[in-house]
Design an enzyme around this catalytic site. Sequence first.
Site, PDB file in Angstrom:
ATOM      1  N   TYR A   1      86.939  24.982  71.268  1.00 51.61           N
ATOM      2  CA  TYR A   1      86.747  24.153  70.380  1.00 51.61           C
ATOM      3  C   TYR A   1      85.547  24.209  69.450  1.00 51.61           C
ATOM      4  O   TYR A   1      84.896  23.825  68.136  1.00 51.61           O
ATOM      5  CB  TYR A   1      87.739  22.987  70.050  1.00 51.61           C
ATOM      6  CG  TYR A   1      87.827  22.586  68.961  1.00 51.61           C
ATOM      7  CD1 TYR A   1      88.729  22.993  68.230  1.00 51.61           C
ATOM      8  CD2 TYR A   1      87.743  21.027  68.677  1.00 51.61           C
ATOM      9  CE1 TYR A   1      89.357  22.244  67.288  1.00 51.61           C
ATOM     10  CE2 TYR A   1      87.336  20.104  67.800  1.00 51.61           C
ATOM     11  CZ  TYR A   1      88.708  21.366  66.766  1.00 51.61           C
ATOM     12  OH  TYR A   1      88.967  20.458  65.667  1.00 51.61           O
TER      13      TYR A   1
ATOM     14  N   SER B   1     100.777  23.844  56.358  1.00 51.94           N
ATOM     15  CA  SER B   1      99.912  22.327  56.127  1.00 51.94           C
ATOM     16  C   SER B   1      99.605  21.329  56.642  1.00 51.94           C
ATOM     17  O   SER B   1     101.266  20.936  55.925  1.00 51.94           O
ATOM     18  CB  SER B   1      98.758  22.611  54.728  1.00 51.94           C
ATOM     19  OG  SER B   1      97.695  23.614  54.256  1.00 51.94           O
ATOM     20  N   ILE B   2      99.740  20.464  58.079  1.00 52.52           N
ATOM     21  CA  ILE B   2      99.555  19.456  57.628  1.00 52.52           C
ATOM     22  C   ILE B   2      99.648  18.352  56.696  1.00 52.52           C
ATOM     23  O   ILE B   2     101.063  16.951  57.604  1.00 52.52           O
ATOM     24  CB  ILE B   2      98.594  18.552  59.380  1.00 52.52           C
ATOM     25  CG1 ILE B   2      98.316  19.778  60.153  1.00 52.52           C
ATOM     26  CG2 ILE B   2      98.803  17.292  59.072  1.00 52.52           C
ATOM     27  CD1 ILE B   2      97.554  19.074  61.132  1.00 52.52           C
TER      28      ILE B   2
ATOM     29  N   LYS C   1      84.093  17.165  64.907  1.00 54.51           N
ATOM     30  CA  LYS C   1      85.673  15.824  65.421  1.00 54.51           C
ATOM     31  C   LYS C   1      85.171  14.607  65.693  1.00 54.51           C
ATOM     32  O   LYS C   1      84.953  13.116  65.350  1.00 54.51           O
ATOM     33  CB  LYS C   1      86.705  16.297  65.806  1.00 54.51           C
ATOM     34  CG  LYS C   1      87.367  17.186  64.983  1.00 54.51           C
ATOM     35  CD  LYS C   1      88.028  16.850  63.384  1.00 54.51           C
ATOM     36  CE  LYS C   1      88.972  17.918  63.104  1.00 54.51           C
ATOM     37  NZ  LYS C   1      89.396  17.678  61.860  1.00 54.51           N
TER      38      LYS C   1
HETATM   39  P1  NAD Z   1      95.459  24.043  56.822  1.00 56.84           P
HETATM   40  O1  NAD Z   1      94.337  25.520  57.264  1.00 56.84           O
HETATM   41  O2  NAD Z   1      96.221  24.088  56.548  1.00 56.84           O
HETATM   42  O3  NAD Z   1      94.195  22.732  56.201  1.00 56.84           O
HETATM   43  C1  NAD Z   1      92.748  22.744  56.028  1.00 56.84           C
HETATM   44  C2  NAD Z   1      92.745  22.570  55.069  1.00 56.84           C
HETATM   45  O4  NAD Z   1      90.884  22.527  54.911  1.00 56.84           O
HETATM   46  C3  NAD Z   1      92.908  23.641  53.672  1.00 56.84           C
HETATM   47  O5  NAD Z   1      93.726  22.943  52.947  1.00 56.84           O
HETATM   48  C4  NAD Z   1      91.816  24.085  53.568  1.00 56.84           C
HETATM   49  O6  NAD Z   1      91.550  24.870  52.007  1.00 56.84           O
HETATM   50  C5  NAD Z   1      91.054  23.286  53.597  1.00 56.84           C
HETATM   51  N1  NAD Z   1      89.362  23.577  52.857  1.00 56.84           N
HETATM   52  C6  NAD Z   1      88.206  23.473  54.115  1.00 56.84           C
HETATM   53  N2  NAD Z   1      87.409  23.665  53.701  1.00 56.84           N
HETATM   54  C7  NAD Z   1      86.798  23.269  52.766  1.00 56.84           C
HETATM   55  C8  NAD Z   1      86.122  22.123  50.950  1.00 56.84           C
HETATM   56  N3  NAD Z   1      85.134  22.877  51.443  1.00 56.84           N
HETATM   57  N4  NAD Z   1      86.987  22.072  50.507  1.00 56.84           N
HETATM   58  C9  NAD Z   1      88.052  21.749  50.210  1.00 56.84           C
HETATM   59  N5  NAD Z   1      88.723  22.541  50.995  1.00 56.84           N
HETATM   60  C10 NAD Z   1      88.651  22.656  51.874  1.00 56.84           C
HETATM   61  O7  NAD Z   1      95.555  23.708  58.603  1.00 56.84           O
HETATM   62  P2  NAD Z   1      95.413  21.976  59.590  1.00 56.84           P
HETATM   63  O8  NAD Z   1      96.028  22.056  60.577  1.00 56.84           O
HETATM   64  O9  NAD Z   1      96.791  21.684  58.491  1.00 56.84           O
HETATM   65  O10 NAD Z   1      94.531  21.193  58.988  1.00 56.84           O
HETATM   66  C11 NAD Z   1      94.038  20.293  58.666  1.00 56.84           C
HETATM   67  C12 NAD Z   1      93.893  19.391  59.033  1.00 56.84           C
HETATM   68  O11 NAD Z   1      94.330  19.042  60.372  1.00 56.84           O
HETATM   69  C13 NAD Z   1      92.052  19.511  59.307  1.00 56.84           C
HETATM   70  O12 NAD Z   1      91.422  18.358  59.820  1.00 56.84           O
HETATM   71  C14 NAD Z   1      92.140  20.137  61.119  1.00 56.84           C
HETATM   72  O13 NAD Z   1      90.702  20.323  61.982  1.00 56.84           O
HETATM   73  C15 NAD Z   1      93.331  18.809  61.538  1.00 56.84           C
HETATM   74  N6  NAD Z   1      93.822  19.139  62.832  1.00 56.84           N
HETATM   75  C16 NAD Z   1      94.389  20.242  62.668  1.00 56.84           C
HETATM   76  C17 NAD Z   1      95.253  20.380  64.073  1.00 56.84           C
HETATM   77  C18 NAD Z   1      96.687  22.018  64.721  1.00 56.84           C
HETATM   78  O14 NAD Z   1      96.498  22.135  65.405  1.00 56.84           O
HETATM   79  N7  NAD Z   1      97.053  21.931  63.357  1.00 56.84           N
HETATM   80  C19 NAD Z   1      95.447  19.574  64.924  1.00 56.84           C
HETATM   81  C20 NAD Z   1      94.741  18.193  65.032  1.00 56.84           C
HETATM   82  C21 NAD Z   1      94.107  18.436  63.438  1.00 56.84           C
HETATM   83  O1  0WE Z   2      90.646  22.168  63.696  1.00 60.44           O
HETATM   84  C1  0WE Z   2      91.346  22.912  64.149  1.00 60.44           C
HETATM   85  C2  0WE Z   2      91.237  24.200  63.435  1.00 60.44           C
HETATM   86  C3  0WE Z   2      90.152  24.047  62.537  1.00 60.44           C
HETATM   87  C4  0WE Z   2      89.155  25.123  61.788  1.00 60.44           C
HETATM   88  C5  0WE Z   2      90.166  26.674  62.068  1.00 60.44           C
HETATM   89  C6  0WE Z   2      89.467  28.239  62.054  1.00 60.44           C
HETATM   90  C7  0WE Z   2      90.003  29.227  61.973  1.00 60.44           C
HETATM   91  C8  0WE Z   2      89.734  29.898  60.762  1.00 60.44           C
HETATM   92  C9  0WE Z   2      88.293  25.147  61.560  1.00 60.44           C
HETATM   93  N1  0WE Z   2      87.265  26.341  60.913  1.00 60.44           N
HETATM   94  C10 0WE Z   2      88.403  27.775  60.821  1.00 60.44           C
HETATM   95  N2  0WE Z   2      87.663  28.730  60.598  1.00 60.44           N
HETATM   96  C11 0WE Z   2      88.136  29.626  60.456  1.00 60.44           C
HETATM   97  O2  0WE Z   2      87.405  31.173  59.931  1.00 60.44           O
HETATM   98  N3  0WE Z   2      92.335  22.378  64.945  1.00 60.44           N
HETATM   99  C12 0WE Z   2      92.504  20.850  65.850  1.00 60.44           C
HETATM  100  C13 0WE Z   2      93.022  23.941  65.566  1.00 60.44           C
HETATM  101  C14 0WE Z   2      92.369  24.415  66.797  1.00 60.44           C
HETATM  102  O3  0WE Z   2      91.386  25.017  66.876  1.00 60.44           O
HETATM  103  C15 0WE Z   2      91.153  25.624  67.883  1.00 60.44           C
HETATM  104  C16 0WE Z   2      92.297  24.642  68.876  1.00 60.44           C
HETATM  105  C17 0WE Z   2      93.200  23.483  68.115  1.00 60.44           C
HETATM  106  C18 0WE Z   2      93.637  23.298  68.346  1.00 60.44           C
HETATM  107  C19 0WE Z   2      90.011  26.391  68.818  1.00 60.44           C
HETATM  108  C20 0WE Z   2      90.092  26.305  69.877  1.00 60.44           C
HETATM  109  C21 0WE Z   2      91.036  25.603  70.991  1.00 60.44           C
HETATM  110  C22 0WE Z   2      91.425  24.831  70.616  1.00 60.44           C
END
Ligand code: NAD
Ligand code: 0WE
Length: 260
Positions: free
Chosen positions: A155, A19-20, A162
């Site tokens: 997306y 997780s981030i 977002k």
């Molecule tokens: P992650 O799955 O580790 O974190 C997502 C979190 O959201 C999880 O801990 C999940 O339990 C929580 N969540 C979802 N529904 C919820 C609810 N109803 N109540 C409380 N918590 C809830 O994945 P991540 O990639 O670390 O995502 C963290 C943030 O970073 C998100 O906002 C995501 O959009 C953003 N982000 C991710 C990326 C990437 O490429 N991974 C890039 C840019 C931004």
């Molecule tokens: O914010 C995200 C992804 C967040 C996310 C991921 C899932 C996967 C499983 C939200 N909801 C769900 N629901 C599920 O059931 N990112 C920034 C990562 C991400 O996701 C993409 C991206 C990138 C980058 C989807 C399409 C294209 C690019």
Amino acid sequence: MKLLEGKKALIFGVANKHSIAWGIAQMFHEHGAEIGFSYGIPQLEKRVRPLAEQIGVDFIELCDVTVDEEIDAVMAKAKEHFGTIDILVHSIAFAKREDIGGRFHEASRDGFALAMDISAYSLIALSRAAMPLMSDGGSIMAMSYYGAEKVVPNYNTMGVAKAALEANVRYLAADLGQDGIRVNSISAGPIKTLAASGISGFRKMLSKVADINPLRRNVDQMEVGRTAVYLASDLSSGVTGENIYVDAGYNILGMTETAD
Ligand code: NAD
Ligand code: 0WE
């Protein structure tokens, strides 16, 4: 130098070691912050607890951000445990599988509402509930992605959520500035996490982005964590309503093909 000595942080969104929010937690810990965790679903406790132990976190509470009572309850417990807090991290997003990919125009009313509720509205709800604990001012931050601003294939509904999240950051910053509370977002490049693991073609996207961005590589959770330390610390005391890119420079490009 330790930048967060004497500061207390509540972090929402640690699911596992990828997780981030965990990258942010580790960097906050390195900088001397006292930290509390809140996680979204009961099944995550067995993943979150061992991570918490590694950095001496003994505040670990379940909170589904779609439920007002759960938000009130977690903040009441945080008040009991910490008294006041200085930092709130929102690292939460969710959209239904069918709303990430496929044709955008097929988005359902309830799927759209759910993505908006969890991924955007929750920042307002958490900020409001945290305000009484931020009596000495504070720093609130949320995690965003470039799909908020430009169309990123697949997306889809998350991109709209977002966009709302980033607008929330600006309106909250304008409103909470008078209370000494700053609100910002970090726009991270793609990182392999649980939320990314369900996305088809994600690996290809990681390698394509690394081929063309200025730094010619992907970013990681620790790099997001170090920017989060800056936003949480007094180094950024004059910064609010901003979106900071931690994307190896991808967002500055005007043409996403290599010249040769
Ligand atoms: P992650 O799955 O580790 O974190 C997502 C979190 O959201 C999880 O801990 C999940 O339990 C929580 N969540 C979802 N529904 C919820 C609810 N109803 N109540 C409380 N918590 C809830 O994945 P991540 O990639 O670390 O995502 C963290 C943030 O970073 C998100 O906002 C995501 O959009 C953003 N982000 C991710 C990326 C990437 O490429 N991974 C890039 C840019 C931004
Ligand atoms: O914010 C995200 C992804 C967040 C996310 C991921 C899932 C996967 C499983 C939200 N909801 C769900 N629901 C599920 O059931 N990112 C920034 C990562 C991400 O996701 C993409 C991206 C990138 C980058 C989807 C399409 C294209 C690019």
